[in-house]
Design a protein around this motif. Structure first.
Motif, PDB file in Angstrom:
ATOM      1  N   ASN A 109      40.937  50.405  38.298  1.00 45.53           N
ATOM      2  CA  ASN A 109      40.395  49.398  39.208  1.00 45.53           C
ATOM      3  C   ASN A 109      41.304  49.428  40.428  1.00 45.53           C
ATOM      4  O   ASN A 109      42.231  48.635  40.542  1.00 45.53           O
ATOM      5  CB  ASN A 109      40.404  48.019  38.549  1.00 45.53           C
ATOM      6  N   PRO A 110      41.086  50.402  41.318  1.00 44.07           N
ATOM      7  CA  PRO A 110      42.003  50.584  42.451  1.00 44.07           C
ATOM      8  C   PRO A 110      41.663  49.594  43.564  1.00 44.07           C
ATOM      9  O   PRO A 110      40.656  48.897  43.483  1.00 44.07           O
ATOM     10  CB  PRO A 110      41.674  52.016  42.889  1.00 44.07           C
ATOM     11  N   PRO A 111      42.501  49.534  44.601  1.00 50.31           N
ATOM     12  CA  PRO A 111      42.099  48.745  45.768  1.00 50.31           C
ATOM     13  C   PRO A 111      40.859  49.384  46.386  1.00 50.31           C
ATOM     14  O   PRO A 111      40.789  50.612  46.466  1.00 50.31           O
ATOM     15  CB  PRO A 111      43.302  48.866  46.706  1.00 50.31           C
TER      16      PRO A 111
ATOM     17  N   ALA B 240      46.989  46.033  46.291  1.00 47.68           N
ATOM     18  CA  ALA B 240      46.050  46.060  45.169  1.00 47.68           C
ATOM     19  C   ALA B 240      44.622  45.786  45.619  1.00 47.68           C
ATOM     20  O   ALA B 240      43.690  45.868  44.820  1.00 47.68           O
ATOM     21  CB  ALA B 240      46.469  45.039  44.117  1.00 47.68           C
ATOM     22  N   LEU B 241      44.451  45.441  46.903  1.00 49.55           N
ATOM     23  CA  LEU B 241      43.132  45.033  47.384  1.00 49.55           C
ATOM     24  C   LEU B 241      42.522  45.997  48.387  1.00 49.55           C
ATOM     25  O   LEU B 241      41.370  46.395  48.264  1.00 49.55           O
ATOM     26  CB  LEU B 241      43.228  43.650  48.057  1.00 49.55           C
ATOM     27  N   ALA B 242      43.300  46.363  49.421  1.00 52.45           N
ATOM     28  CA  ALA B 242      42.739  47.083  50.560  1.00 52.45           C
ATOM     29  C   ALA B 242      43.129  48.551  50.530  1.00 52.45           C
ATOM     30  O   ALA B 242      44.227  48.908  50.081  1.00 52.45           O
ATOM     31  CB  ALA B 242      43.231  46.460  51.865  1.00 52.45           C
TER      32      ALA B 242
ATOM     33  N   PRO C 174      43.414  39.335  37.150  1.00 46.78           N
ATOM     34  CA  PRO C 174      42.311  40.019  36.465  1.00 46.78           C
ATOM     35  C   PRO C 174      41.001  39.254  36.633  1.00 46.78           C
ATOM     36  O   PRO C 174      40.974  38.024  36.531  1.00 46.78           O
ATOM     37  CB  PRO C 174      42.756  40.029  34.998  1.00 46.78           C
ATOM     38  N   ARG C 175      39.903  39.996  36.946  1.00 48.02           N
ATOM     39  CA  ARG C 175      38.597  39.381  37.182  1.00 48.02           C
ATOM     40  C   ARG C 175      37.700  39.596  35.968  1.00 48.02           C
ATOM     41  O   ARG C 175      37.749  40.673  35.352  1.00 48.02           O
ATOM     42  CB  ARG C 175      37.889  40.048  38.371  1.00 48.02           C
ATOM     43  N   PRO C 176      36.810  38.638  35.702  1.00 52.42           N
ATOM     44  CA  PRO C 176      35.889  38.816  34.567  1.00 52.42           C
ATOM     45  C   PRO C 176      35.023  40.070  34.717  1.00 52.42           C
ATOM     46  O   PRO C 176      34.726  40.730  33.720  1.00 52.42           O
ATOM     47  CB  PRO C 176      35.023  37.556  34.569  1.00 52.42           C
TER      48      PRO C 176
HETATM   49  N1  GLN Z   1      37.168  42.573  42.953  1.00 48.03           N
HETATM   50  C1  GLN Z   1      38.160  42.148  43.885  1.00 48.03           C
HETATM   51  C2  GLN Z   1      37.544  41.299  44.963  1.00 48.03           C
HETATM   52  O1  GLN Z   1      36.622  41.713  45.614  1.00 48.03           O
HETATM   53  C3  GLN Z   1      38.897  43.292  44.505  1.00 48.03           C
HETATM   54  C4  GLN Z   1      39.680  44.024  43.498  1.00 48.03           C
HETATM   55  C5  GLN Z   1      40.052  45.385  43.963  1.00 48.03           C
HETATM   56  O2  GLN Z   1      40.141  45.705  45.148  1.00 48.03           O
HETATM   57  N2  GLN Z   1      40.274  46.202  43.015  1.00 48.03           N
HETATM   58  O3  GLN Z   1      37.960  40.184  45.135  1.00 48.03           O
END
Ligand code: GLN
Length: 281
Positions: A187-189, A210-212, A94-96
């Motif tokens: 908060n999708p990829p 979860a990223l791309a 989880p990101r701030p």
């Molecule tokens: N915010 C993340 C990043 O750029 C990516 C998260 C996402 O793809 N949902 O590192």
């Protein structure tokens, strides 16, 4: 030669010695973790000598961090909103900046109503649990295509004592067929498949799914926006986190799908981060 034992290093000496290797704040978090103490303990015990087992546990964590493993995975925890969450390599850290998505969702959620919400691709459950904790009368559906991630999220809900969250395996709205919500967050990829960042730093250790998302990073967002109108009540909101250069594209997708009140909000670092829209009431 070896008969003079090295004096055991103290907390302060050890933290000074590793300064060039990783961020000082991260070194403190990892040392506290190795010692199984809260971070504040280090300040009161800066002159304590460490035993060899603790020092070597710290050294292992330090090398793994230097090789790029996220601190959150090394400790197995990450704070988000008011929650202390378990995280594993099956979940995004989880990101701030994602707390912006929580704030904007709460702004649309009256406290006194029994609403139904969804968090699509919940990962560790960060967004779903933050909303469930702030709106105890709401019922939150948390979905994820990864069964392993859903297990982590379920455990986090249990640990936080939150009973108003349900967990649903599946892809985006496919996890909640036939259901309609007052508000949907995700908060999708959203990183483009070929983005060089994916093979650098902490991202290398996080789940790719979860990223791309496709050549321009918008594949998941396109599917979610397309299917959202059939899963929202009249007047319902869709809120999406996205990349800093995707605001224009996401607003255009929302408008084309029939959303009104479309807007993009910036995170604390003044980067476009969340776009939202509303189905006309
Ligand atoms: N915010 C993340 C990043 O750029 C990516 C998260 C996402 O793809 N949902 O590192």
């Amino acid at each position: 030669m070896n008969d003079v034992p090295c004096p055991a290093p103290t907390v302060r000496v050890l933290l000074d010695a590793v300064r060039g290797r990783i961020e000082p704040a991260e070194a403190e978090i990892l040392l506290a973790h190795a010692l199984r103490k809260p971070r504040g303990w280090l300040y009161a015990h800066a002159s304590d000598a460490l035993d060899t087992a603790d020092a070597s546990r710290f050294e292992t964590l330090l090398s793994r961090r230097q090789a790029g493993e996220p601190v959150a995975y090394l400790c197995g925890r990450r704070g988000f909103w008011t929650l202390d969450l378990a995280v594993t390599p099956d979940t995004l850290v989880p990101r701030p900046e994602t707390e912006l998505l929580v704030e904007l969702a709460l702004a649309q959620l009256p406290e006194d109503r029994e609403l139904e919400l969804a968090d699509l691709g919940t990962g560790s459950g960060a967004i779903a649990l933050a909303l469930a904790s702030e709106r105890p009368r709401a019922r939150v559906a948390a979905t994820d295509a990864s069964a392993a991630a859903l297990d982590v999220a379920r455990g986090n809900a249990r640990d936080a004592g939150l009973a108003n969250v349900g967990f649903h395996p599946g892809d985006w709205f496919g996890a909640v067929p036939g259901r309609r919500f007052a508000l949907v967050v995700s908060n999708p990829p959203y990183i483009a498949q070929g983005d060089p960042h994916l093979s650098q730093g902490d991202l290398r250790h996080e789940p790719a799914m979860a990223l791309a998302s496709g050549a321009d990073g918008l594949d998941a967002i396109r599917v979610i926006v397309r299917d959202a109108p059939a899963h929202l009540h009249p007047g319902g909101w869709l809120l999406l986190e996205h990349g800093l250069d995707q605001g224009d594209a996401v607003r255009a997708l929302l408008r084309a799908a029939g959303f009104g009140e479309v807007a993009t909000h910036r995170d604390l670092e003044q980067r476009d981060r969340v776009s939202l829209g509303r189905i006309p009431p």
